[in-house]
Motif scaffolding. Structure first.
Motif, PDB file in Angstrom:
ATOM      1  N   PRO A 276      35.629   5.628 -16.668  1.00 10.54           N
ATOM      2  CA  PRO A 276      34.618   6.662 -16.907  1.00 10.54           C
ATOM      3  C   PRO A 276      33.264   6.364 -16.274  1.00 10.54           C
ATOM      4  O   PRO A 276      32.353   7.184 -16.375  1.00 10.54           O
ATOM      5  CB  PRO A 276      34.509   6.683 -18.437  1.00 10.54           C
ATOM      6  N   SER A 277      33.152   5.230 -15.592  1.00  9.14           N
ATOM      7  CA  SER A 277      31.880   4.895 -14.938  1.00  9.14           C
ATOM      8  C   SER A 277      31.954   4.993 -13.417  1.00  9.14           C
ATOM      9  O   SER A 277      30.949   4.824 -12.729  1.00  9.14           O
ATOM     10  CB  SER A 277      31.442   3.483 -15.319  1.00  9.14           C
ATOM     11  N   VAL A 278      33.162   5.258 -12.883  1.00  9.37           N
ATOM     12  CA  VAL A 278      33.359   5.270 -11.424  1.00  9.37           C
ATOM     13  C   VAL A 278      33.926   6.617 -10.998  1.00  9.37           C
ATOM     14  O   VAL A 278      34.872   7.133 -11.607  1.00  9.37           O
ATOM     15  CB  VAL A 278      34.305   4.133 -10.982  1.00  9.37           C
ATOM     16  N   ALA A 279      33.347   7.195  -9.931  1.00  8.42           N
ATOM     17  CA  ALA A 279      33.808   8.482  -9.412  1.00  8.42           C
ATOM     18  C   ALA A 279      33.928   8.418  -7.900  1.00  8.42           C
ATOM     19  O   ALA A 279      33.429   7.489  -7.251  1.00  8.42           O
ATOM     20  CB  ALA A 279      32.840   9.593  -9.822  1.00  8.42           C
ATOM     21  N   ALA A 280      34.607   9.401  -7.325  1.00 13.36           N
ATOM     22  CA  ALA A 280      34.710   9.545  -5.873  1.00 13.36           C
ATOM     23  C   ALA A 280      34.240  10.939  -5.491  1.00 13.36           C
ATOM     24  O   ALA A 280      34.560  11.917  -6.175  1.00 13.36           O
ATOM     25  CB  ALA A 280      36.143   9.317  -5.404  1.00 13.36           C
ATOM     26  N   VAL A 281      33.464  11.028  -4.410  1.00 14.88           N
ATOM     27  CA  VAL A 281      33.001  12.309  -3.884  1.00 14.88           C
ATOM     28  C   VAL A 281      33.400  12.392  -2.421  1.00 14.88           C
ATOM     29  O   VAL A 281      33.112  11.483  -1.637  1.00 14.88           O
ATOM     30  CB  VAL A 281      31.479  12.473  -4.021  1.00 14.88           C
ATOM     31  N   GLU A 282      34.089  13.481  -2.058  1.00 15.19           N
ATOM     32  CA  GLU A 282      34.529  13.685  -0.680  1.00 15.19           C
ATOM     33  C   GLU A 282      33.813  14.903  -0.104  1.00 15.19           C
ATOM     34  O   GLU A 282      33.747  15.947  -0.729  1.00 15.19           O
ATOM     35  CB  GLU A 282      36.039  13.913  -0.632  1.00 15.19           C
ATOM     36  N   VAL A 283      33.268  14.737   1.108  1.00 12.48           N
ATOM     37  CA  VAL A 283      32.619  15.855   1.804  1.00 12.48           C
ATOM     38  C   VAL A 283      33.327  16.022   3.141  1.00 12.48           C
ATOM     39  O   VAL A 283      33.169  15.203   4.050  1.00 12.48           O
ATOM     40  CB  VAL A 283      31.118  15.605   2.020  1.00 12.48           C
ATOM     41  N   SER A 284      34.139  17.067   3.242  1.00 13.41           N
ATOM     42  CA  SER A 284      34.953  17.291   4.441  1.00 13.41           C
ATOM     43  C   SER A 284      34.452  18.533   5.164  1.00 13.41           C
ATOM     44  O   SER A 284      34.902  19.650   4.914  1.00 13.41           O
ATOM     45  CB  SER A 284      36.428  17.472   4.052  1.00 13.41           C
ATOM     46  N   LEU A 285      33.494  18.333   6.092  1.00  6.25           N
ATOM     47  CA  LEU A 285      32.944  19.457   6.836  1.00  6.25           C
ATOM     48  C   LEU A 285      32.958  19.202   8.342  1.00  6.25           C
ATOM     49  O   LEU A 285      32.236  19.834   9.097  1.00  6.25           O
ATOM     50  CB  LEU A 285      31.506  19.746   6.372  1.00  6.25           C
ATOM     51  N   ALA A 286      33.782  18.271   8.764  1.00  9.49           N
ATOM     52  CA  ALA A 286      34.076  18.064  10.181  1.00  9.49           C
ATOM     53  C   ALA A 286      35.580  17.860  10.307  1.00  9.49           C
ATOM     54  O   ALA A 286      36.220  18.399  11.191  1.00  9.49           O
ATOM     55  CB  ALA A 286      33.314  16.860  10.731  1.00  9.49           C
ATOM     56  N   ARG A 287      36.124  17.089   9.409  1.00 11.77           N
ATOM     57  CA  ARG A 287      37.563  16.909   9.269  1.00 11.77           C
ATOM     58  C   ARG A 287      37.801  16.453   7.840  1.00 11.77           C
ATOM     59  O   ARG A 287      36.868  16.046   7.138  1.00 11.77           O
ATOM     60  CB  ARG A 287      38.110  15.878  10.260  1.00 11.77           C
ATOM     61  N   SER A 288      39.042  16.468   7.403  1.00  9.43           N
ATOM     62  CA  SER A 288      39.343  16.093   6.031  1.00  9.43           C
ATOM     63  C   SER A 288      39.223  14.585   5.835  1.00  9.43           C
ATOM     64  O   SER A 288      39.617  13.795   6.701  1.00  9.43           O
ATOM     65  CB  SER A 288      40.760  16.537   5.669  1.00  9.43           C
ATOM     66  N   VAL A 289      38.660  14.190   4.713  1.00  6.64           N
ATOM     67  CA  VAL A 289      38.588  12.771   4.367  1.00  6.64           C
ATOM     68  C   VAL A 289      39.512  12.452   3.199  1.00  6.64           C
ATOM     69  O   VAL A 289      39.492  11.336   2.677  1.00  6.64           O
ATOM     70  CB  VAL A 289      37.139  12.359   4.017  1.00  6.64           C
ATOM     71  N   ALA A 290      40.328  13.414   2.798  1.00  5.63           N
ATOM     72  CA  ALA A 290      41.200  13.206   1.643  1.00  5.63           C
ATOM     73  C   ALA A 290      42.175  12.062   1.864  1.00  5.63           C
ATOM     74  O   ALA A 290      42.418  11.244   0.970  1.00  5.63           O
ATOM     75  CB  ALA A 290      41.953  14.496   1.325  1.00  5.63           C
ATOM     76  N   THR A 291      42.743  11.979   3.076  1.00  5.34           N
ATOM     77  CA  THR A 291      43.709  10.920   3.366  1.00  5.34           C
ATOM     78  C   THR A 291      43.046   9.546   3.290  1.00  5.34           C
ATOM     79  O   THR A 291      43.603   8.596   2.719  1.00  5.34           O
ATOM     80  CB  THR A 291      44.330  11.123   4.755  1.00  5.34           C
ATOM     81  N   ALA A 292      41.847   9.441   3.868  1.00  2.00           N
ATOM     82  CA  ALA A 292      41.129   8.168   3.815  1.00  2.00           C
ATOM     83  C   ALA A 292      40.799   7.799   2.380  1.00  2.00           C
ATOM     84  O   ALA A 292      40.928   6.628   1.978  1.00  2.00           O
ATOM     85  CB  ALA A 292      39.851   8.253   4.645  1.00  2.00           C
ATOM     86  N   ALA A 293      40.378   8.773   1.584  1.00  2.00           N
ATOM     87  CA  ALA A 293      40.062   8.505   0.181  1.00  2.00           C
ATOM     88  C   ALA A 293      41.303   8.055  -0.577  1.00  2.00           C
ATOM     89  O   ALA A 293      41.260   7.082  -1.346  1.00  2.00           O
ATOM     90  CB  ALA A 293      39.452   9.749  -0.461  1.00  2.00           C
ATOM     91  N   ASP A 294      42.422   8.738  -0.357  1.00  3.49           N
ATOM     92  CA  ASP A 294      43.667   8.352  -1.019  1.00  3.49           C
ATOM     93  C   ASP A 294      44.060   6.920  -0.664  1.00  3.49           C
ATOM     94  O   ASP A 294      44.478   6.143  -1.533  1.00  3.49           O
ATOM     95  CB  ASP A 294      44.808   9.301  -0.597  1.00  3.49           C
ATOM     96  N   LEU A 295      43.895   6.574   0.613  1.00  4.89           N
ATOM     97  CA  LEU A 295      44.276   5.245   1.079  1.00  4.89           C
ATOM     98  C   LEU A 295      43.402   4.172   0.429  1.00  4.89           C
ATOM     99  O   LEU A 295      43.899   3.146  -0.052  1.00  4.89           O
ATOM    100  CB  LEU A 295      44.157   5.175   2.600  1.00  4.89           C
ATOM    101  N   VAL A 296      42.092   4.403   0.434  1.00  2.00           N
ATOM    102  CA  VAL A 296      41.169   3.426  -0.153  1.00  2.00           C
ATOM    103  C   VAL A 296      41.445   3.260  -1.644  1.00  2.00           C
ATOM    104  O   VAL A 296      41.525   2.138  -2.163  1.00  2.00           O
ATOM    105  CB  VAL A 296      39.702   3.859   0.074  1.00  2.00           C
ATOM    106  N   LEU A 297      41.625   4.360  -2.340  1.00  2.00           N
ATOM    107  CA  LEU A 297      41.841   4.295  -3.780  1.00  2.00           C
ATOM    108  C   LEU A 297      43.143   3.574  -4.108  1.00  2.00           C
ATOM    109  O   LEU A 297      43.218   2.811  -5.072  1.00  2.00           O
ATOM    110  CB  LEU A 297      41.856   5.702  -4.368  1.00  2.00           C
ATOM    111  N   ALA A 298      44.162   3.797  -3.266  1.00  2.00           N
ATOM    112  CA  ALA A 298      45.459   3.171  -3.526  1.00  2.00           C
ATOM    113  C   ALA A 298      45.440   1.676  -3.185  1.00  2.00           C
ATOM    114  O   ALA A 298      45.896   0.843  -3.975  1.00  2.00           O
ATOM    115  CB  ALA A 298      46.539   3.879  -2.717  1.00  2.00           C
ATOM    116  N   GLN A 299      44.892   1.339  -2.009  1.00  2.00           N
ATOM    117  CA  GLN A 299      44.932  -0.050  -1.557  1.00  2.00           C
ATOM    118  C   GLN A 299      44.015  -0.957  -2.364  1.00  2.00           C
ATOM    119  O   GLN A 299      44.290  -2.143  -2.531  1.00  2.00           O
ATOM    120  CB  GLN A 299      44.569  -0.116  -0.074  1.00  2.00           C
ATOM    121  N   SER A 300      42.913  -0.412  -2.843  1.00  2.00           N
ATOM    122  CA  SER A 300      41.974  -1.232  -3.608  1.00  2.00           C
ATOM    123  C   SER A 300      42.291  -1.233  -5.095  1.00  2.00           C
ATOM    124  O   SER A 300      41.617  -1.912  -5.872  1.00  2.00           O
ATOM    125  CB  SER A 300      40.547  -0.718  -3.411  1.00  2.00           C
ATOM    126  N   ASP A 301      43.312  -0.457  -5.465  1.00  3.26           N
ATOM    127  CA  ASP A 301      43.671  -0.327  -6.882  1.00  3.26           C
ATOM    128  C   ASP A 301      42.447   0.099  -7.704  1.00  3.26           C
ATOM    129  O   ASP A 301      42.226  -0.372  -8.815  1.00  3.26           O
ATOM    130  CB  ASP A 301      44.239  -1.648  -7.409  1.00  3.26           C
TER     131      ASP A 301
END
Length: 387
Positions: A276-301
């Motif tokens: 409840p103290s950590v969040a993610a914000v994605e701003v995709s206005l040139a290309r999508s960053v969803a894949t990068a966010a998913d990868l970081v969140l998964a690999q860093s646990d």
């Protein structure tokens, strides 16, 4: 075209290392410099090029006053004489900001010492008295002198025109045709391994000097997104400095307090069981960053309690001034909402034009600690939002 502020650095070779430290502190704060070993190429006609730099190209003259200057006929009879002549000529002509002379008194050398050195070479000593003392050649002194030079130079520019102060921010090779008052060149730091702490002090010194002028600013960011974002963070709405970001096509983008946000989409989802103290914000206005966010969140646990996604609304596919203003407003509102909801750390993923990255940084008046990630999933900067 406006030539960026540039100081001629006059010194003896024994002071070269100290002058380079000063030059670095100046460059980080947006002051260009002219120095013989940097600007002269082998075979150049030294006298003619130095004369042109002092008479026509530079905004001010720094005399690094070490004791070895006593024996430098070239400095006194060529560089100093030309600088004094230019200043007196501009004073006589009623210039609002005549050529600025900035002698530095180094390691026990006084104004009277430098005055005596000048007189020994048949030169005037009357313009030496208002110099800056430098106790040693360490980093703190270089930064202090750079701050003083910056404040003086910006005050001079403010007397010369009434328009906004123009800033060119770059992390690439600085162009020769930059149309700006201030050239902030952070390429060496970024290429040498980016560490935000190296530049935050310089950025804030520039912000403070600009704030004292009460002028709006225009930022042309030819820079990597983390740098553009971090630079924008120095100028939140609370700073009362009106910021315009210049897109690469010349269009001017601004933050809008009551922006129409219908051109962007916002998804704000709570993650059951997440931190409840950590969040993610994605701003995709040139290309999508969803894949990068998913990868970081998964690999860093990494466990997050909230995921915010900002993108184009239906019917919108490119960033213009309307979309930029809306995105900055939504981003700032989202960060404040996360702060109010108890989130202390936010991971930001963005793919946007550099001009918009400046506005996104400036949209945060206060907020949690931010970690900024590239679209390839590399963390490049961690910094607190400005209060």
């Amino acid at each position: 075209m406006t030539r960026p502020i540039e100081y001629f650095l006059s010194h003896q070779h024994d002071a070269r290392d100290a002058v380079i430290k000063l030059e670095t502190a100046m460059r980080r704060r947006g002051l260009a410099s002219w120095r013989d070993r940097k600007n002269l190429a082998p075979g150049d006609e030294t006298g003619a090029i130095v004369e042109r730099a002092i008479r026509d190209e530079t905004s001010g003259f720094v005399l690094y006053g070490s004791r070895h200057l006593e024996h430098s006929s070239f400095v006194w009879k060529n560089e100093w004489q030309l600088a004094v002549e230019r200043r007196r000529r501009e004073v006589a002509a009623g210039c609002p900001a005549p050529y600025r002379l900035s002698p530095l008194f180094v390691d026990g050398v006084s104004a009277s010492n430098l005055g005596s050195f000048a007189q020994e070479h048949g030169q005037s000593s009357a313009d030496i008295a208002n110099g800056e003392y430098v106790a040693s050649d360490d980093r703190a002194d270089g930064e202090r002198v750079a701050r003083a030079l910056l404040s003086s130079a910006l005050a001079d520019r403010a007397t010369q025109h009434q328009r906004p102060i123009r800033i060119h921010l770059t992390t690439f090779a600085a162009r020769a045709d930059v149309d700006a008052d201030v050239l902030v060149d952070w390429r060496p730091e970024v290429e040498g391994g980016f560490d935000a702490s190296e530049l935050v002090t310089a950025r804030d010194d520039l912000r403070d000097a600009l704030a004292s002028l009460g002028r709006p600013i225009e930022v042309d960011a030819q820079a990597r997104l983390p740098v553009a974002f971090m630079f924008g963070q120095a100028f939140p709405l609370a700073s009362r400095i009106d910021v315009t970001a210049i897109h690469r096509d010349g269009e001017r983008w601004r933050m809008i307090r009551d922006a129409d946000v219908s051109s962007v989409s916002l998804f704000d989802d709570s993650i059951p069981g997440g931190d409840p103290s950590v969040a993610a914000v994605e701003v995709s206005l040139a290309r999508s960053v969803a894949t990068a966010a998913d990868l970081v969140l998964a690999q860093s646990d990494m466990s997050i309690g909230r995921r915010v996604q900002i993108g184009f609304a239906a019917g919108t596919s490119a960033v213009d001034r309307t979309v930029a203003g809306a995105a900055a407003a939504v981003f700032g509102q989202s960060l404040r909402r996360l702060r109010d909801d108890g989130f202390s750390h936010v991971h930001v993923f963005m793919a946007v034009p550099a001009a918009l990255a400046v506005l996104l940084g400036a949209s945060i008046s206060a907020g949690p600690i931010l970690s900024l990630w590239t679209s390839t999933g590399a963390r490049v900067v961690t910094a607190a939002a400005q209060a």
